[in-house]
Design an enzyme around this catalytic site. Structure first.
Site, PDB file in Angstrom:
ATOM      1  NE  ARG A  55     -22.039 -46.906  13.556  1.00 14.17           N
ATOM      2  CZ  ARG A  55     -21.654 -46.862  12.307  1.00 14.17           C
ATOM      3  NH1 ARG A  55     -22.524 -47.168  11.336  1.00 14.17           N
ATOM      4  NH2 ARG A  55     -20.438 -46.523  11.946  1.00 14.17           N
ATOM      5  CD  GLN A 206     -18.365 -49.589  15.438  1.00  9.95           C
ATOM      6  OE1 GLN A 206     -17.530 -50.448  15.713  1.00  9.95           O
ATOM      7  NE2 GLN A 206     -18.548 -48.527  16.199  1.00  9.95           N
ATOM      8  CG  ASP A 247     -16.771 -40.011  14.233  1.00  6.97           C
ATOM      9  OD1 ASP A 247     -16.102 -40.942  13.745  1.00  6.97           O
ATOM     10  OD2 ASP A 247     -17.958 -40.109  14.556  1.00  6.97           O
ATOM     11  CG  ASN A 257     -12.741 -42.680  11.373  1.00  7.81           C
ATOM     12  OD1 ASN A 257     -13.934 -42.394  11.428  1.00  7.81           O
ATOM     13  ND2 ASN A 257     -12.318 -43.783  10.798  1.00  7.81           N
TER      14      ASN A 257
HETATM   15  O1  MRU Z   1     -18.797 -45.087  17.128  1.00  9.86           O
HETATM   16  P1  MRU Z   1     -19.348 -44.949  15.737  1.00  9.86           P
HETATM   17  O2  MRU Z   1     -19.799 -46.228  15.136  1.00  9.86           O
HETATM   18  O3  MRU Z   1     -20.401 -43.858  15.666  1.00  9.86           O
HETATM   19  O4  MRU Z   1     -18.112 -44.438  14.879  1.00  9.86           O
HETATM   20  C1  MRU Z   1     -18.293 -44.189  13.515  1.00  9.86           C
HETATM   21  C2  MRU Z   1     -17.031 -43.870  12.805  1.00  9.86           C
HETATM   22  O5  MRU Z   1     -15.975 -43.819  13.380  1.00  9.86           O
HETATM   23  C3  MRU Z   1     -17.140 -43.560  11.343  1.00  9.86           C
HETATM   24  O6  MRU Z   1     -15.972 -43.907  10.679  1.00  9.86           O
HETATM   25  C4  MRU Z   1     -17.385 -42.055  11.160  1.00  9.86           C
HETATM   26  O7  MRU Z   1     -18.472 -41.622  11.934  1.00  9.86           O
HETATM   27  C5  MRU Z   1     -17.628 -41.703   9.755  1.00  9.86           C
HETATM   28  S1  MRU Z   1     -19.247 -42.240   9.252  1.00  9.86           S
HETATM   29  C6  MRU Z   1     -19.545 -41.782   7.656  1.00  9.86           C
END
Ligand code: MRU
Length: 357
Positions: A55, A206, A247, A257
């Site tokens: 992810r 996370q 994102d 994000n």
């Molecule tokens: O749902 P996820 O864990 O994929 O979300 C990730 C995020 O929101 C991160 O902050 C984003 O992808 C930036 S990663 C360098």
């Protein structure tokens, strides 16, 4: 960093191409269990992205690029005459794995363009070289962003500062080094960082599972806090910066994000804390005018109704689980990319950044 074991358990090793297979460090199990899962097909790869084995926006894009290598290999072996037509189904499968991180679509488009112009008997080596290039470019971008972000922190902060970060925008979420955590790493190396406060980031954790593990592995001081602590921590003083990843960034500088980022930006503005977004230009989507046009992924309500595998909500109760939110550009002090820094982003400044090559 040089790793002798290609499958070493290390944050920089979230995505590994080794011995003609794609290996993904299983982020669902970290930090309690450490191990890789192997992907041998596009279907394996799409499932791994959807299930969040891997992810983080850049890591998802890199994984999809390697997934296209598997697709080309299988399609070409099945029927060398029609592989180029049949691979469209693989692109669609990978594109359907997660909707918000634009790096996924960016990487698929880059691979598709190469396929369209490819003039080789065997497409696999060429596509593998491109996937490796996407991977290496992302690491280089993270290091550049780290330097830019650390310079901003050094210029704007006397002495050392505390930083709040949200979700995981680290090596695990990228090709290596990290975006927001790349800035953290570089600021730490420059002696500017006192403490990273990692929001635990409900519901998927996370922050407490991944960011805390990753920073602890690197010996960078980290304290986990529940998501509702940030306001009182800012009020106490000592926090100079919120640093997050993204994102997808819209053409007007709105930043999508992990859910909860918007709340942090509001709090930061109220408390005079600066808000920095570190993201490569592959995260900027000039096709969407504003954050309102960004598709926000909704995941299984069960993620909210449970914590650590333990049910915490009563049976029969509804939950909603939008996993991203949009921070308006007006609340963003800096967008840091590998091409440069945009201060107080707006449509004109974003256009100038992207036109700059
Ligand atoms: O749902 P996820 O864990 O994929 O979300 C990730 C995020 O929101 C991160 O902050 C984003 O992808 C930036 S990663 C360098």
């Amino acid at each position: 960093m040089e790793m002798t074991d290609p499958l070493a358990i290390h944050p920089d090793n979230a995505v590994v191409w080794h011995d003609d297979r794609l290996y993904l460090l299983d982020q669902r199990a970290l930090p309690g269990a450490t191990g890789f899962i192997a992907c041998d097909s596009t279907a394996d790869t799409a499932r791994a992205i959807a299930d969040m084995v891997v992810r983080g926006a850049p890591a998802i894009g890199i994984t999809a690029a390697y997934g296209m290598v598997l697709a080309a290999r299988d399609r070409h072996a099945a029927d060398a005459a029609v592989w180029r037509e049949s691979i469209g189904a693989d692109i669609e499968l990978l594109a359907a794995s997660r909707p918000t991180a634009v790096n996924l679509f960016w990487a698929l488009e880059r691979m598709r363009r190469l396929i369209d112009e490819l003039d080789a008997d065997d497409p696999t080596p060429v596509l593998l070289a491109e996937a490796r290039a996407i991977h290496a470019e992302d690491v280089a971008a993270c290091r550049t962003m780290g330097d830019f972000g650390a310079e901003l922190i050094a210029a704007g902060t006397p002495g050392q500062t505390d930083i709040i970060t949200h979700c995981n925008a680290g090596a695990l979420a990228t090709g290596g080094y990290g975006t927001a955590l790349g800035v953290v790493r570089s600021a730490y190396a420059a002696g500017k960082l006192r403490m990273v406060y990692a929001d635990e980031t409900r519901p998927w954790l996370q922050g407490s599972r991944l960011t805390a593990w990753e920073l602890a592995q690197s010996g960078i001081p980290v304290t986990v806090q529940s998501d509702n602590v940030a306001a009182s921590l800012m009020a106490r003083g000592g926090v100079g910066w919120v640093v997050v990843g993204s994102d997808r960034i819209a053409a007007n500088g709105d930043v999508c994000n992990k859910i909860g980022t918007y709340a942090l930006a509001v709090l930061a503005r109220h408390h005079g804390v600066r808000f920095m977004v570190a993201a490569p230009t592959s995260t900027i989507d000039m096709q969407v005018a504003s954050g309102a046009d960004i598709p926000i992924e909704e995941r299984d309500p069960a993620e909210v109704l449970a914590c650590g595998g333990q049910r915490v909500g009563p049976a029969g109760v509804e939950a909603h689980n939008p996993v991203f939110d949009v921070t308006p550009a007006a609340l963003v002090d800096y967008i840091v990319t590998e091409r440069g820094v945009v201060q107080q982003p707006d449509a004109e400044k974003m256009r100038a950044l992207m036109a700059g090559g």
